[in-house]
Design a protein around this motif. Structure first.
Motif, mmCIF file in Angstrom:
data_model
loop_
_atom_site.group_PDB
_atom_site.id
_atom_site.type_symbol
_atom_site.label_atom_id
_atom_site.label_comp_id
_atom_site.label_asym_id
_atom_site.label_seq_id
_atom_site.Cartn_x
_atom_site.Cartn_y
_atom_site.Cartn_z
ATOM 1 N N GLU A 59 28.272 21.659 10.152
ATOM 2 C CA GLU A 59 28.512 20.343 9.572
ATOM 3 C C GLU A 59 29.378 19.478 10.483
ATOM 4 O O GLU A 59 29.189 18.267 10.552
ATOM 5 C CB GLU A 59 29.105 20.473 8.178
ATOM 6 N N GLU A 60 30.317 20.084 11.207
ATOM 7 C CA GLU A 60 31.124 19.329 12.163
ATOM 8 C C GLU A 60 30.243 18.745 13.266
ATOM 9 O O GLU A 60 30.383 17.577 13.636
ATOM 10 C CB GLU A 60 32.211 20.216 12.769
ATOM 11 N N LEU A 104 27.194 13.902 15.448
ATOM 12 C CA LEU A 104 25.907 13.285 15.766
ATOM 13 C C LEU A 104 25.672 12.047 14.900
ATOM 14 O O LEU A 104 25.265 10.997 15.391
ATOM 15 C CB LEU A 104 24.777 14.296 15.569
ATOM 16 N N LEU A 105 25.954 12.166 13.606
ATOM 17 C CA LEU A 105 25.768 11.037 12.694
ATOM 18 C C LEU A 105 26.653 9.851 13.079
ATOM 19 O O LEU A 105 26.222 8.703 13.012
ATOM 20 C CB LEU A 105 26.074 11.452 11.255
ATOM 21 N N LYS A 106 27.888 10.128 13.479
ATOM 22 C CA LYS A 106 28.802 9.052 13.865
ATOM 23 C C LYS A 106 28.244 8.245 15.033
ATOM 24 O O LYS A 106 28.422 7.038 15.087
ATOM 25 C CB LYS A 106 30.175 9.617 14.231
ATOM 26 N N ARG A 107 27.571 8.923 15.965
ATOM 27 C CA ARG A 107 26.976 8.220 17.102
ATOM 28 C C ARG A 107 25.767 7.395 16.682
ATOM 29 O O ARG A 107 25.483 6.366 17.274
ATOM 30 C CB ARG A 107 26.578 9.204 18.198
ATOM 31 N N MET A 108 25.062 7.851 15.645
ATOM 32 C CA MET A 108 23.865 7.144 15.181
ATOM 33 C C MET A 108 24.210 6.009 14.221
ATOM 34 O O MET A 108 23.652 4.923 14.310
ATOM 35 C CB MET A 108 22.914 8.118 14.471
ATOM 36 N N TRP A 121 21.432 16.533 3.566
ATOM 37 C CA TRP A 121 21.079 15.156 3.245
ATOM 38 C C TRP A 121 22.302 14.286 3.468
ATOM 39 O O TRP A 121 23.433 14.728 3.269
ATOM 40 C CB TRP A 121 20.611 15.048 1.798
ATOM 41 N N THR A 122 22.058 13.022 3.869
ATOM 42 C CA THR A 122 23.165 12.115 4.132
ATOM 43 C C THR A 122 23.240 11.016 3.077
ATOM 44 O O THR A 122 22.315 10.840 2.285
ATOM 45 C CB THR A 122 23.030 11.450 5.519
ATOM 46 N N SER A 123 24.314 10.256 3.121
ATOM 47 C CA SER A 123 24.528 9.178 2.159
ATOM 48 C C SER A 123 23.475 8.083 2.270
ATOM 49 O O SER A 123 23.198 7.383 1.306
ATOM 50 C CB SER A 123 25.917 8.570 2.344
ATOM 51 N N ARG A 124 22.859 7.956 3.429
ATOM 52 C CA ARG A 124 21.840 6.930 3.631
ATOM 53 C C ARG A 124 20.420 7.496 3.531
ATOM 54 O O ARG A 124 19.465 6.852 3.940
ATOM 55 C CB ARG A 124 22.044 6.257 4.970
ATOM 56 N N GLY A 125 20.305 8.692 2.996
ATOM 57 C CA GLY A 125 18.995 9.271 2.743
ATOM 58 C C GLY A 125 18.357 9.990 3.916
ATOM 59 O O GLY A 125 17.192 10.388 3.836
ATOM 60 N N LYS A 126 19.102 10.174 4.988
ATOM 61 C CA LYS A 126 18.547 10.916 6.122
ATOM 62 C C LYS A 126 18.525 12.409 5.810
ATOM 63 O O LYS A 126 19.354 12.918 5.069
ATOM 64 C CB LYS A 126 19.361 10.666 7.387
ATOM 65 N N VAL A 157 16.579 14.832 12.950
ATOM 66 C CA VAL A 157 16.996 13.847 11.949
ATOM 67 C C VAL A 157 15.760 13.063 11.533
ATOM 68 O O VAL A 157 15.007 12.583 12.379
ATOM 69 C CB VAL A 157 18.065 12.888 12.527
ATOM 70 N N ARG A 158 15.565 12.933 10.219
ATOM 71 C CA ARG A 158 14.440 12.167 9.679
ATOM 72 C C ARG A 158 14.967 11.090 8.748
ATOM 73 O O ARG A 158 15.974 11.300 8.067
ATOM 74 C CB ARG A 158 13.494 13.082 8.891
ATOM 75 N N ASP A 159 14.260 9.964 8.703
ATOM 76 C CA ASP A 159 14.659 8.909 7.774
ATOM 77 C C ASP A 159 14.235 9.283 6.366
ATOM 78 O O ASP A 159 13.605 10.324 6.148
ATOM 79 C CB ASP A 159 14.132 7.535 8.206
ATOM 80 N N ARG A 160 14.541 8.436 5.398
ATOM 81 C CA ARG A 160 14.270 8.768 3.996
ATOM 82 C C ARG A 160 12.792 8.926 3.679
ATOM 83 O O ARG A 160 12.420 9.500 2.672
ATOM 84 C CB ARG A 160 14.935 7.776 3.053
#
Length: 92
Positions: A32-33, A38-42, A64-69, A81-84
């Motif tokens: 998760e770290e 990776l998410l911070k860069r995206m 899953w991420t807060s933005r649905g990724k 990484v995939r979009d929603r």
């Protein structure tokens, strides 16, 4: 006497399982770290909201991420990484 030995056996099993669960949590945190970096860069505002579990293909783990990724870490170490909608955004 037999009941007591069964109780001790069950107790030992539970204690061993707790040790395994603790190790699993430690390893999940490590992944998760990396995912968070990776998410911070995206997308600086996106973050992990849920550990989903094993992928349907049974070849990795999924978050899953807060933005649905959808983030997949495969057994070979690759991260996808995939979009929603399920469209691949990134693979490293």
């Amino acid at each position: 006497m037999v009941a007591e030995s069964r109780k001790e056996r069950r107790s030992r099993i539970v204690q061993e399982l707790f040790k395994l669960y603790e190790r699993v949590r430690e390893l999940e945190e490590e992944l998760e770290e990396e995912i968070t970096e990776l998410l911070k860069r995206m997308d600086e505002d996106d973050f992990i909201v849920e550990f989903y579990g094993v992928t349907l293909e049974n070849d990795g783990l999924e978050w899953w991420t807060s933005r649905g990724k959808e983030i997949r870490v495969r057994a070979d170490g690759s991260i996808e990484v995939r979009d929603r909608r399920g469209k691949p955004i990134l693979r490293v």
